[in-house]
Motif scaffolding. Structure first.
Motif, short mmCIF file in Angstrom:
data_model
loop_
_atom_site.label_atom_id
_atom_site.label_comp_id
_atom_site.label_asym_id
_atom_site.label_seq_id
_atom_site.Cartn_x
_atom_site.Cartn_y
_atom_site.Cartn_z
N GLU A 330 -61.04 -12.35 82.65
CA GLU A 330 -59.80 -12.51 81.90
C GLU A 330 -60.09 -13.19 80.56
OE1 GLU A 330 -56.87 -15.40 83.09
OE2 GLU A 330 -58.12 -16.04 84.77
N PRO A 331 -59.23 -12.96 79.57
CA PRO A 331 -59.47 -13.50 78.22
C PRO A 331 -59.76 -15.00 78.21
CG PRO A 331 -57.61 -11.99 78.17
CD PRO A 331 -58.03 -12.11 79.61
N GLN A 335 -62.83 -16.61 76.35
CA GLN A 335 -62.59 -17.58 75.28
C GLN A 335 -63.34 -18.89 75.53
OE1 GLN A 335 -58.34 -18.25 74.22
NE2 GLN A 335 -59.12 -17.21 72.40
N LEU A 354 -62.70 -9.79 72.57
CA LEU A 354 -61.35 -10.39 72.62
C LEU A 354 -60.42 -9.78 71.58
CD1 LEU A 354 -62.08 -14.20 73.13
CD2 LEU A 354 -60.98 -12.64 74.75
N ARG A 358 -61.19 -4.90 73.95
CA ARG A 358 -60.31 -4.86 75.13
C ARG A 358 -59.05 -4.05 74.88
NH1 ARG A 358 -56.51 -9.85 75.82
NH2 ARG A 358 -56.85 -11.03 73.91
#
Ligand code: ATP
Ligand code: MG
Length: 413
Positions: A330-331, A335, A354, A358
């Motif tokens: 997941e982002p 991150q 990101l 995606r």
């Protein structure tokens, strides 16, 4: 000291009107209502704070019911605790029946019985949080300050109310450091001594309560100051021996806040906090703080991706190669790694994923492939996959490119 004038200046009109309404309604019920806690402290400091917290000598639920009837508020009442929440469109108001607390054992939740305002203030954490302002018509605006909180505010001191305070509830250690850093205050000498002495009492505190205080810290403007200080005091060590409050954390928290589109900031802080952990450390930490499943997964994934990062440390990876490596994360996890990595190459790839990869989608979908004569099934799946890869790598750009490729793949061109 009377603060009626300061309240007029401090509160926005709609809150002022509400406070006055409540004052009148409480009086009609033969009850006394007081503003308490953070708002009183912040009013005296001149900092904005519109979390209205009221304590009622009487029955807070009854008062809240009546206020709800005469205004546009949703009422949430806990009869058993004598507390109520009034939810308005853009703010909430908490009302609590004044209570008296006794601790059966350190760290346990206290036994609660109805009491006076004084009883309610004596159970609080620090003198600067143990002040109230009367809303009763006969002494409206009067400051109630049995522990000289105002004096401590003026001298920039954090002071507990009695020597057993940190043993009763060691979360106050975390709360105290939070206020110390937020306001740039100091611990009063005895409080400082007892705080250090009672750090081992953190062992009596449940995971949920420690996590809750960490979440509270993560709402600060600069939580890294609190984390560093907790590290220096040996508090972090007590919570988990691998937790560090070093310069790295400070730097990364600061960078996290500067991100244009940060994922949930508190979750990002949690992921960065454990970045140097081993597999074993993190399991111990997740268990100690009873971290909820979704955040646990993100924190574990952060470390899992960290171990895969060397695969990205190549100067010329194709976009599709980057995509396949990262798509399962997941982002938030990506991150956290983008912030943490020292490699500019890896950082660039993570950012590329990101901000661009995606979102890459093929122009053609299954229905449109059907129209081209490609029937649904594994074959179509394969075609879509190849189209997506070609799109990622810039080998197809337009819809016409995709149609051409799809037809050639299906042997129909
Ligand atoms: P903040 O600005 O950080 O929200 P606050 O004073 O509003 O500060 P809260 O955590 O919202 O803090 O708690 C409200 C009040 O409840 C505090 O002012 C304090 O008087 C009391 N309180 C909260 N936690 C404790 C605790 N562990 N022990 C004693 N009193 C507490
Ligand atoms: Mg608060």
């Amino acid at each position: 000291m009377n603060l009626a004038r300061q309240i007029e200046e401090y509160l926005p009109q709609h809150l002022l009107k509400l406070v006055k309404d409540i004052s009148g309604q409480a009086a009609n019920l033969g009850q006394r209502a007081y503003l308490v806690g953070g708002l009183v402290r912040d009013l005296l400091l001149g900092y904005p704070n519109f979390d209205l917290d009221l304590v009622v000598e009487g029955d807070a639920v009854k008062l809240a019911q009546q206020v709800a009837e005469t205004s546009q508020a949703k009422l949430l009442a806990h009869h058993r605790f004598g507390t109520a929440k009034l939810r308005y469109d853009n703010f909430t108001l908490d009302l609590a029946t004044a209570r008296k607390e006794t601790y059966a054992r350190p760290g346990a939740l206290p036994a609660v019985t109805p009491g006076t305002l004084k009883d309610d203030l004596v159970r609080r954490d620090f003198s600067i949080n143990a002040m109230a302002i009367s809303l009763a018509p006969n002494d409206y605006g009067e400051l109630v300050d049995p522990y000289q909180g105002k004096n401590d505010l003026e001298h920039h001191l954090i002071r507990i109310l009695h020597p057993g305070s940190f043993t009763d509830d060691a979360t106050r250690i975390l709360r105290g450091v939070c206020y110390e850093q937020r306001f740039d205050f100091e611990f009063e000498a005895q409080t400082a001594r007892l705080l250090k002495r009672d750090i081992p009492m953190l062992d009596t505190i449940s995971g949920d309560r420690i996590r809750h205080e960490l979440e509270h810290i993560f709402e600060e403007d600069r939580p890294e100051l609190v984390i560093e200080r907790l590290g220096d005091l040996g508090v972090l060590d007590r919570i988990s021996p691998s937790l560090k409050g070093d310069g790295w954390i400070a730097e990364k928290f600061d960078e996290a806040r500067r991100l244009k589109k940060p994922a949930q900031l508190p979750s990002l802080y949690f992921c960065l906090l454990v970045y140097s952990f081993s597999k074993k450390d993190i399991e111990q930490f997740l268990a100690r703080l009873n971290i909820p499943a979704k955040l646990s997964r993100a924190m574990r994934d952060t470390l899992r991706l960290k171990t895969s990062l060397p695969l990205l440390n190549k100067p010329s990876l194709k976009p599709s190669e980057i995509y396949y490596l990262l798509r399962e994360y997941e982002p938030l996890v990506i991150q956290a790694n983008a912030l943490a990595t020292e490699s500019t190459t890896i950082h660039r790839y993570l950012q590329l994923f990101l901000t661009k990869l995606r979102y890459v989608k093929t122009s053609l979908d299954g229905d449109e492939l059907k129209k081209l004569g490609i029937s649904a099934g594994p074959k179509m799946g394969k075609v879509l996959q190849v189209l997506h890869k070609a799109k990622l790598d810039g080998e197809v750009r337009t819809r016409a490119d995709e149609e051409k490729l799809a037809l050639s793949l299906s042997g129909r061109s």
